[in-house]
Write an enzyme that holds these catalytic residues in place. Sequence first.
Site, PDB file in Angstrom:
ATOM      1  N   LYS A 156      15.772 -11.698   8.121  1.00 57.84           N
ATOM      2  CA  LYS A 156      16.009 -11.952   6.293  1.00 57.84           C
ATOM      3  C   LYS A 156      17.493 -13.058   6.228  1.00 57.84           C
ATOM      4  O   LYS A 156      17.663 -13.771   4.573  1.00 57.84           O
ATOM      5  CB  LYS A 156      17.449 -10.286   6.088  1.00 57.84           C
ATOM      6  N   ASN A 206       0.631  -1.553   0.109  1.00 55.92           N
ATOM      7  CA  ASN A 206      -0.161   0.310   0.039  1.00 55.92           C
ATOM      8  C   ASN A 206       0.635   1.371   0.432  1.00 55.92           C
ATOM      9  O   ASN A 206       0.636   2.827  -0.015  1.00 55.92           O
ATOM     10  CB  ASN A 206      -1.152   0.252   1.357  1.00 55.92           C
ATOM     11  N   ASN A 227      12.578   3.845   7.765  1.00 54.97           N
ATOM     12  CA  ASN A 227      14.033   4.233   8.374  1.00 54.97           C
ATOM     13  C   ASN A 227      13.601   5.914   7.648  1.00 54.97           C
ATOM     14  O   ASN A 227      14.726   7.079   7.710  1.00 54.97           O
ATOM     15  CB  ASN A 227      14.937   4.718   6.760  1.00 54.97           C
ATOM     16  N   GLY A 239       5.791   3.175  -0.422  1.00 51.43           N
ATOM     17  CA  GLY A 239       6.974   2.475  -0.358  1.00 51.43           C
ATOM     18  C   GLY A 239       7.230   1.034  -1.218  1.00 51.43           C
ATOM     19  O   GLY A 239       6.389   1.882  -2.730  1.00 51.43           O
ATOM     20  N   ASP A 288      -2.659  -9.775   5.940  1.00 48.44           N
ATOM     21  CA  ASP A 288      -1.693  -9.815   7.310  1.00 48.44           C
ATOM     22  C   ASP A 288      -1.108 -11.172   7.047  1.00 48.44           C
ATOM     23  O   ASP A 288      -1.378 -11.914   7.377  1.00 48.44           O
ATOM     24  CB  ASP A 288      -2.708 -10.323   8.080  1.00 48.44           C
ATOM     25  N   VAL A 289       0.285 -11.082   6.314  1.00 49.82           N
ATOM     26  CA  VAL A 289       1.256 -12.360   6.388  1.00 49.82           C
ATOM     27  C   VAL A 289       1.478 -13.017   7.808  1.00 49.82           C
ATOM     28  O   VAL A 289       2.295 -14.312   8.070  1.00 49.82           O
ATOM     29  CB  VAL A 289       2.506 -11.619   5.875  1.00 49.82           C
ATOM     30  N   TYR A 324      15.376  -8.332  12.673  1.00 51.90           N
ATOM     31  CA  TYR A 324      15.742  -8.449  12.085  1.00 51.90           C
ATOM     32  C   TYR A 324      16.620  -9.033  10.503  1.00 51.90           C
ATOM     33  O   TYR A 324      16.422  -9.748   9.575  1.00 51.90           O
ATOM     34  CB  TYR A 324      16.198  -6.684  11.203  1.00 51.90           C
ATOM     35  N   VAL A 326      16.576   3.297   0.528  1.00 50.59           N
ATOM     36  CA  VAL A 326      15.466   3.586   0.384  1.00 50.59           C
ATOM     37  C   VAL A 326      14.591   4.517   0.765  1.00 50.59           C
ATOM     38  O   VAL A 326      14.240   4.061   2.490  1.00 50.59           O
ATOM     39  CB  VAL A 326      14.429   2.790  -0.547  1.00 50.59           C
TER      40      VAL A 326
END
Length: 308
Positions: free
Chosen positions: A236, A21, A268, A23, A70-71, A232, A263
């Site tokens: 990843k 939705n 961020n 970015g 919702d993952v 995090y 990005v």
Amino acid sequence: MEGGGVTRSSHKRVALVTGANRGIGLEVCRQLASSGATVVLTARDEKRGAAAVDALRKLGLSDVVFCQLDVGEPSSAARLADFVRDRFGRLDILVNNAGVSGVRMDIGDPAALHQVRTSMGAMERLEWFNQRTTEPFEEAEECLRTNYHGTKNVTEALLPLLLSSSNARVVNVSSTFGLLRVFSGEELKHELNDIDNLSKERLDELSGQFLEDFKNGRLDHHGWPVGGFSAYKVSKALINAYTRILAKKHTSMRVNCLDPGYVKTDINFHTGDLTVEEGARGPVMLALIPKDGPTGAYFNGTVEASFL
């Protein structure tokens, strides 16, 4: 749950993007729709997701539909698979973009962000953020649930539809924070790099072990990443390994992961170096990669790089 009037198509590629939705995810949707694909835009918040679809349609991109996802909820992934199956019968492109940082951040005076954006280099900005973050266990748990388990659950739910495509692509948005160099333990590095002997079940076990060590303050003792954003980094790294396992098992698909770059996004506070248009180039390139292109690979932007 969904909106729009796009129906089954036998000739247009069908693409699905998670966390779309805003970015990078929204821009990936725009670029894929501009390339001629039918796009399923997913987001956790229905209102924001529907608004994003409306914004793309105002740009003349009519072949975009919304489906709530919702993952972090396996039942939500199952409903998404039903939606795609009923609407299109197959899936050609999956871009797993949804993710969270795993930290709480207190930036203090918002006016300070202007100085961060304009007068600091990339490494200085990262250090500035590190000094203002905390990593409660609840955030770490959500990070693994969303970034690793969520991505895996969505992919597994959609896998039969991807295998129904003659030219399927899976793109997992990762990070340089997930490279094996961030681990302090050689044993963990070796295990996560030993794709011939690694399994999805073992990745689940490692996720659980990390959270247990995190709770007990034993990250350094067992060789996990330390020094900020630990959850995090692990999430990843697990996604990178899952990408390689999936590519090895399903050779008819092209399955790759990448760091899109630093990005300017909400995660961020828009202090990155790249625009969302630039950040979306890598995911879109891999989504449209030729049938004989690489698989099981990691990319830094649009350039293939090492997992180490």
